[in-house]
Design a protein around this motif. Sequence first.
Motif, PDB file in Angstrom:
ATOM      1  N   ALA A  93       6.136 -15.031   3.658  1.00 41.56           N
ATOM      2  CA  ALA A  93       5.089 -14.723   4.636  1.00 41.56           C
ATOM      3  C   ALA A  93       5.622 -13.664   5.588  1.00 41.56           C
ATOM      4  N   GLY A  94       4.686 -12.905   6.152  1.00 40.22           N
ATOM      5  CA  GLY A  94       5.092 -11.866   7.084  1.00 40.22           C
ATOM      6  C   GLY A  94       4.025 -11.565   8.115  1.00 40.22           C
ATOM      7  N   HIS A  95       4.455 -10.912   9.161  1.00 42.34           N
ATOM      8  CA  HIS A  95       3.588 -10.502  10.269  1.00 42.34           C
ATOM      9  C   HIS A  95       3.256  -9.024  10.089  1.00 42.34           C
ATOM     10  N   PRO A  96       2.016  -8.622  10.358  1.00 37.46           N
ATOM     11  CA  PRO A  96       1.632  -7.222  10.161  1.00 37.46           C
ATOM     12  C   PRO A  96       2.533  -6.205  10.863  1.00 37.46           C
ATOM     13  N   ARG A  97       3.118  -6.584  11.979  1.00 39.81           N
ATOM     14  CA  ARG A  97       3.986  -5.649  12.711  1.00 39.81           C
ATOM     15  C   ARG A  97       5.320  -5.413  12.002  1.00 39.81           C
ATOM     16  N   ASP A  98       5.718  -6.317  11.139  1.00 40.67           N
ATOM     17  CA  ASP A  98       7.048  -6.246  10.535  1.00 40.67           C
ATOM     18  C   ASP A  98       7.041  -5.853   9.060  1.00 40.67           C
ATOM     19  N   ILE A  99       5.884  -5.838   8.447  1.00 38.09           N
ATOM     20  CA  ILE A  99       5.800  -5.489   7.026  1.00 38.09           C
ATOM     21  C   ILE A  99       5.804  -3.972   6.895  1.00 38.09           C
ATOM     22  N   GLU A 101       6.887  -0.608   3.832  1.00 37.46           N
ATOM     23  CA  GLU A 101       7.094  -0.298   2.420  1.00 37.46           C
ATOM     24  C   GLU A 101       8.545  -0.486   1.994  1.00 37.46           C
ATOM     25  N   GLU A 102       9.482  -0.103   2.841  1.00 36.23           N
ATOM     26  CA  GLU A 102      10.890  -0.232   2.476  1.00 36.23           C
ATOM     27  C   GLU A 102      11.268  -1.696   2.266  1.00 36.23           C
ATOM     28  N   LYS A 103      10.915  -2.550   3.223  1.00 36.87           N
ATOM     29  CA  LYS A 103      11.243  -3.970   3.099  1.00 36.87           C
ATOM     30  C   LYS A 103      10.562  -4.581   1.875  1.00 36.87           C
ATOM     31  N   LEU A 104       9.286  -4.276   1.705  1.00 35.41           N
ATOM     32  CA  LEU A 104       8.557  -4.808   0.559  1.00 35.41           C
ATOM     33  C   LEU A 104       9.184  -4.385  -0.763  1.00 35.41           C
ATOM     34  N   SER A 105       9.578  -3.129  -0.854  1.00 39.81           N
ATOM     35  CA  SER A 105      10.136  -2.642  -2.122  1.00 39.81           C
ATOM     36  C   SER A 105      11.425  -3.372  -2.489  1.00 39.81           C
ATOM     37  N   TYR A 106      12.261  -3.672  -1.511  1.00 43.03           N
ATOM     38  CA  TYR A 106      13.483  -4.434  -1.797  1.00 43.03           C
ATOM     39  C   TYR A 106      13.153  -5.851  -2.273  1.00 43.03           C
ATOM     40  N   PHE A 107      12.245  -6.511  -1.551  1.00 44.03           N
ATOM     41  CA  PHE A 107      11.872  -7.871  -1.940  1.00 44.03           C
ATOM     42  C   PHE A 107      11.234  -7.910  -3.329  1.00 44.03           C
ATOM     43  N   ILE A 108      10.350  -6.962  -3.616  1.00 43.77           N
ATOM     44  CA  ILE A 108       9.677  -6.940  -4.913  1.00 43.77           C
ATOM     45  C   ILE A 108      10.681  -6.681  -6.035  1.00 43.77           C
ATOM     46  N   ASP A 109      11.594  -5.760  -5.807  1.00 41.22           N
ATOM     47  CA  ASP A 109      12.630  -5.492  -6.809  1.00 41.22           C
ATOM     48  C   ASP A 109      13.467  -6.738  -7.096  1.00 41.22           C
ATOM     49  N   ALA A 110      13.640  -7.584  -6.094  1.00 43.22           N
ATOM     50  CA  ALA A 110      14.440  -8.801  -6.263  1.00 43.22           C
ATOM     51  C   ALA A 110      13.639  -9.965  -6.839  1.00 43.22           C
ATOM     52  N   LYS A 141      -2.656  -0.914   8.242  1.00 42.66           N
ATOM     53  CA  LYS A 141      -1.484  -0.248   7.658  1.00 42.66           C
ATOM     54  C   LYS A 141      -0.682  -1.244   6.815  1.00 42.66           C
ATOM     55  N   ALA A 142      -0.506  -2.463   7.317  1.00 41.23           N
ATOM     56  CA  ALA A 142       0.219  -3.488   6.556  1.00 41.23           C
ATOM     57  C   ALA A 142      -0.535  -3.827   5.273  1.00 41.23           C
ATOM     58  N   VAL A 143      -1.860  -3.958   5.347  1.00 41.00           N
ATOM     59  CA  VAL A 143      -2.669  -4.249   4.163  1.00 41.00           C
ATOM     60  C   VAL A 143      -2.554  -3.108   3.154  1.00 41.00           C
ATOM     61  N   GLN A 144      -2.629  -1.865   3.621  1.00 42.73           N
ATOM     62  CA  GLN A 144      -2.506  -0.712   2.725  1.00 42.73           C
ATOM     63  C   GLN A 144      -1.125  -0.660   2.073  1.00 42.73           C
ATOM     64  N   THR A 145      -0.101  -1.014   2.838  1.00 41.95           N
ATOM     65  CA  THR A 145       1.262  -1.046   2.285  1.00 41.95           C
ATOM     66  C   THR A 145       1.358  -2.104   1.193  1.00 41.95           C
ATOM     67  N   ILE A 146       0.834  -3.276   1.451  1.00 38.01           N
ATOM     68  CA  ILE A 146       0.836  -4.346   0.446  1.00 38.01           C
ATOM     69  C   ILE A 146       0.046  -3.901  -0.784  1.00 38.01           C
ATOM     70  N   HIS A 147      -1.073  -3.234  -0.558  1.00 38.46           N
ATOM     71  CA  HIS A 147      -1.933  -2.791  -1.662  1.00 38.46           C
ATOM     72  C   HIS A 147      -1.226  -1.786  -2.580  1.00 38.46           C
ATOM     73  N   LYS A 148      -0.277  -1.037  -2.046  1.00 37.29           N
ATOM     74  CA  LYS A 148       0.483  -0.094  -2.878  1.00 37.29           C
ATOM     75  C   LYS A 148       1.213  -0.813  -4.010  1.00 37.29           C
ATOM     76  N   PHE A 149       1.480  -2.090  -3.820  1.00 35.68           N
ATOM     77  CA  PHE A 149       2.223  -2.882  -4.804  1.00 35.68           C
ATOM     78  C   PHE A 149       1.315  -3.853  -5.566  1.00 35.68           C
ATOM     79  N   LYS A 150       0.027  -3.567  -5.602  1.00 35.63           N
ATOM     80  CA  LYS A 150      -0.960  -4.501  -6.160  1.00 35.63           C
ATOM     81  C   LYS A 150      -0.706  -4.885  -7.613  1.00 35.63           C
ATOM     82  N   ASP A 151      -0.006  -4.044  -8.353  1.00 38.80           N
ATOM     83  CA  ASP A 151       0.253  -4.361  -9.757  1.00 38.80           C
ATOM     84  C   ASP A 151       1.330  -5.432  -9.941  1.00 38.80           C
ATOM     85  N   SER A 152       2.144  -5.641  -8.905  1.00 40.89           N
ATOM     86  CA  SER A 152       3.223  -6.621  -9.033  1.00 40.89           C
ATOM     87  C   SER A 152       3.231  -7.676  -7.931  1.00 40.89           C
ATOM     88  N   LEU A 153       2.310  -7.561  -6.977  1.00 46.57           N
ATOM     89  CA  LEU A 153       2.334  -8.446  -5.813  1.00 46.57           C
ATOM     90  C   LEU A 153       0.942  -8.992  -5.525  1.00 46.57           C
TER      91      LEU A 153
END
Length: 174
Positions: A93-99, A101-110, A141-153
């Motif tokens: 889980a995350g807060h919109p202020r802290d999400i 692309e860089e953080k998400l990409s590391y977590f998704i890769d893991a 912005k947080a929603v759009q960032t999450i949406h960039k990873f829609k194929d895997s997240l």
Amino acid sequence: VNGLISYKTLFSRGCPYNCAYCFSFRKMYKAQKYLRFRSIENIIQELELVKEKYNYIQMIWFVDDNIFALPIEKIKEFCRSYKEKIGLHMEFAGHPRDINEEKLSYFIDAGMIRIHMGVQTGSKKTQKLYKRVIPDETILKAVQTIHKFKDSLKANYDIIIDNPYETNEDIIDT
């Protein structure tokens, strides 16, 4: 997530925010640092034991309030170790202020496959009531960032609706 057998654990205690609706135990920890993270070694050791003892576990669900409050260097270190030693799907889980692309990409890769993000309300009046005033742009912005990873997240957005103080207009804003 998709019927995966999950193990729930905590990486951290607390959240850097102070929303009115959250039962956060802040009073219980008055003399201590409220937001605390376990060491990466500690969490990895726990997960190695779980993986060994319960070999049917398919996913780790970190039920923390806001794992994205972890500093980026710690996220990188955790993700490297998690990917190498655990390798299971995970959920955060995350807060919109802290999400971001860089953080998400590391977590998704893991192995991250699901995220929960609290939106709570789109009403300015209700945001003040909740002591959770976040500009719409930050949430979008947080929603759009999450949406960039829609194929895997997969994403869940948490909304609190129909409290006794809200009007129909507040609900429509949300």
